[in-house]
Design a protein around this motif. Sequence first.
Motif, short mmCIF file in Angstrom:
data_model
loop_
_atom_site.label_atom_id
_atom_site.label_comp_id
_atom_site.label_asym_id
_atom_site.label_seq_id
_atom_site.Cartn_x
_atom_site.Cartn_y
_atom_site.Cartn_z
N ALA A 156 38.44 46.15 34.75
CA ALA A 156 39.22 45.59 35.91
C ALA A 156 40.47 46.63 36.30
O ALA A 156 41.40 46.23 36.93
CB ALA A 156 39.75 44.13 35.71
N GLY A 157 40.23 47.91 35.87
CA GLY A 157 41.27 48.90 36.05
C GLY A 157 42.44 48.52 35.08
O GLY A 157 43.55 48.79 35.42
N MET A 158 42.45 48.27 33.76
CA MET A 158 43.42 48.05 33.14
C MET A 158 44.37 46.85 33.38
O MET A 158 45.59 46.67 33.14
CB MET A 158 44.32 49.39 32.69
CG MET A 158 43.30 50.43 31.97
SD MET A 158 43.03 49.94 30.47
CE MET A 158 42.09 51.44 29.84
N ALA A 159 43.85 45.97 34.36
CA ALA A 159 44.61 44.66 34.76
C ALA A 159 44.50 43.75 33.78
O ALA A 159 43.68 43.66 32.66
CB ALA A 159 43.84 44.22 36.03
N PRO A 160 45.71 42.78 33.46
CA PRO A 160 45.71 41.80 32.75
C PRO A 160 44.43 40.88 32.67
O PRO A 160 44.05 40.65 33.78
CB PRO A 160 46.89 41.05 32.97
CG PRO A 160 47.89 42.02 33.56
CD PRO A 160 46.76 42.98 34.28
N VAL A 161 43.96 40.53 31.67
CA VAL A 161 42.66 39.38 31.56
C VAL A 161 43.06 38.46 32.46
O VAL A 161 42.01 37.87 33.11
CB VAL A 161 42.32 39.39 30.11
CG1 VAL A 161 41.27 38.34 30.44
CG2 VAL A 161 41.74 40.67 29.60
N GLY A 162 43.97 37.86 32.36
CA GLY A 162 44.55 36.66 33.02
C GLY A 162 44.30 36.79 34.60
O GLY A 162 44.02 35.75 35.09
N GLN A 163 44.82 37.71 35.00
CA GLN A 163 44.82 38.29 36.29
C GLN A 163 43.59 38.36 36.82
O GLN A 163 43.03 37.85 37.96
CB GLN A 163 45.58 39.39 36.73
CG GLN A 163 45.83 39.90 38.01
CD GLN A 163 46.42 41.21 38.51
OE1 GLN A 163 47.32 41.41 37.34
NE2 GLN A 163 46.26 41.93 39.37
N ALA A 164 42.52 39.04 35.99
CA ALA A 164 41.03 39.27 36.53
C ALA A 164 40.42 37.93 36.51
O ALA A 164 39.52 37.42 37.49
CB ALA A 164 40.34 40.06 35.42
N ILE A 165 40.71 36.82 35.69
CA ILE A 165 40.04 35.70 35.61
C ILE A 165 40.57 34.77 36.65
O ILE A 165 39.93 34.13 37.36
CB ILE A 165 40.23 34.92 34.20
CG1 ILE A 165 39.50 35.69 32.98
CG2 ILE A 165 39.67 33.45 34.11
CD1 ILE A 165 39.84 35.35 31.65
N GLY A 166 42.11 34.95 37.08
CA GLY A 166 42.69 34.05 38.02
C GLY A 166 42.04 34.44 39.36
O GLY A 166 41.99 33.50 40.13
N SER A 167 41.64 35.50 39.66
CA SER A 167 41.01 36.05 40.70
C SER A 167 39.83 35.48 41.04
O SER A 167 39.39 35.56 42.36
CB SER A 167 41.20 37.34 41.26
OG SER A 167 40.35 38.14 40.17
N ALA A 168 38.99 35.47 40.17
CA ALA A 168 37.62 34.68 40.06
C ALA A 168 37.53 33.59 39.94
O ALA A 168 36.38 33.05 40.75
CB ALA A 168 36.70 35.65 39.46
N LEU A 169 38.30 32.75 39.26
CA LEU A 169 38.10 31.30 39.06
C LEU A 169 38.03 30.43 40.40
O LEU A 169 37.28 29.42 40.20
CB LEU A 169 39.12 31.09 37.93
CG LEU A 169 38.98 29.51 37.28
CD1 LEU A 169 37.62 29.45 36.75
CD2 LEU A 169 40.25 29.29 36.52
N PRO A 170 38.86 30.65 41.03
CA PRO A 170 38.79 29.67 42.32
C PRO A 170 37.50 29.77 43.02
O PRO A 170 37.15 28.77 43.58
CB PRO A 170 40.14 30.39 43.20
CG PRO A 170 41.14 31.04 42.17
CD PRO A 170 40.12 31.56 41.41
N TRP A 171 36.90 30.92 43.02
CA TRP A 171 35.83 31.05 43.81
C TRP A 171 34.62 30.18 42.91
O TRP A 171 33.86 29.44 43.61
CB TRP A 171 35.39 32.51 44.03
CG TRP A 171 36.36 33.49 44.79
CD1 TRP A 171 36.96 34.30 44.45
CD2 TRP A 171 36.36 33.14 46.36
NE1 TRP A 171 37.73 34.72 45.63
CE2 TRP A 171 37.31 34.12 46.49
CE3 TRP A 171 35.77 32.50 47.03
CZ2 TRP A 171 37.73 34.38 47.87
CZ3 TRP A 171 36.26 32.53 48.47
CH2 TRP A 171 36.97 33.58 48.81
N THR A 172 34.66 30.36 41.61
CA THR A 172 33.64 29.68 40.91
C THR A 172 34.05 28.12 41.02
O THR A 172 32.85 27.24 41.28
CB THR A 172 33.69 30.14 39.61
OG1 THR A 172 33.24 31.39 39.54
CG2 THR A 172 32.68 29.11 38.89
N LEU A 173 35.07 27.69 40.98
CA LEU A 173 35.42 26.04 41.04
C LEU A 173 35.08 25.56 42.41
O LEU A 173 34.74 24.69 42.45
CB LEU A 173 36.89 25.78 40.65
CG LEU A 173 37.46 26.35 39.49
CD1 LEU A 173 39.02 26.01 39.22
CD2 LEU A 173 36.69 25.50 38.29
#
Length: 356
Positions: free
Chosen positions: A116-133
């Motif tokens: 994810a381009g050295m982005a924080p893992v929490g930020q990468a998961i936070g951007s994808a989680l709402p779509w899955t939920l």
Amino acid sequence: MSADSQATVDPTLVGTTAARAERSGRRVPWRFIGGRVAFYVFTAWAAITINFFLPRMMKGDAVDSYMARSRGELTPDAEHALRALFGLDKSVPLWQQYLEYWGNLLHGDLGYSISAGMAPVGQAIGSALPWTLGLVGVATIISFVTGTALGAVIGWKRGSRLDVFVPVTTFLGAIPYFWLGLIFIAVFSTTLGWFPAGHAFGLGVDPGWNGEFIGEVVSHAILPVATIVVVSLGGWVLGMRNMMLTVLDEDYITVAQAKGMPNRRVMWRYAARNAVLPQIQSFALALGFIVGGTLVMEMIFSYPGIGLLLLNATSAKDYALMQGIFLVLVLAVLVANILADIAYAILDPRTRQTEA
């Protein structure tokens, strides 16, 4: 002790025992809840520990993969800095890495994602989680409510024409997600042009809380949601129908019907209420696994959820991101099971009386 004394029962003792049983059925099952929470805390510790050691037992790591892709452009000092950043420094003892891993977790630091381009893992998961939920969550709730209600009616009216829904939904449940998704795309998107074939929203649409963006999100989610609902509906229908058939043979159902109660009340108030109890555990597990998304579905429809994010992390050997996703998935399943146990204890007093 004589036979007469054995046959004599103290009515005061009977009244006290009955009152105690009634009070135990009404009181809050704190002991039961505390025991279950302690069990799940231990399970969470075990899962987090396995989540730490498992990537380190595999051959290679994210830094090795990144260095291979750089084709020798990075210096050994840069490699050492990356290992220190990702907590993979081999010069640090494993037990110390484990303690540092727990310390980072307690501070909400899941590391950094290479893919994810050295982005924080929490930020990468936070951007994808709402779509899955939003996608899998809505589909799971629709399939559970629809399947449970339909199964209750089919079980109540056993032997009627409604029984035809059982083999139909079972057949649809045997169809793989990807196959049904491709059929829906070919029919409703390519041929009829009713719905978009993929992605979460159209190109050129700016995300925001406005009518255009919300309409785009809903229209792009119809085919994936319909696919998940159709495939998973059969399990809920069959499970609820079988439990209804078991409950309908109980004596309290016969007594309720003999008293002249309306069939609708007996079906929903007595039969369905007890038959739905096993469904709650399955529903809790389904809610927990919502966080993990549906990998195949998100691949077919190019949906930017957790499943697609996990696929990209696996391809790049991005262990930090994989660990973060697995951690969120495990915690979601544990929380869902805790809530299911509490709901089960409230709906079924026999559970908490056993644990008392």
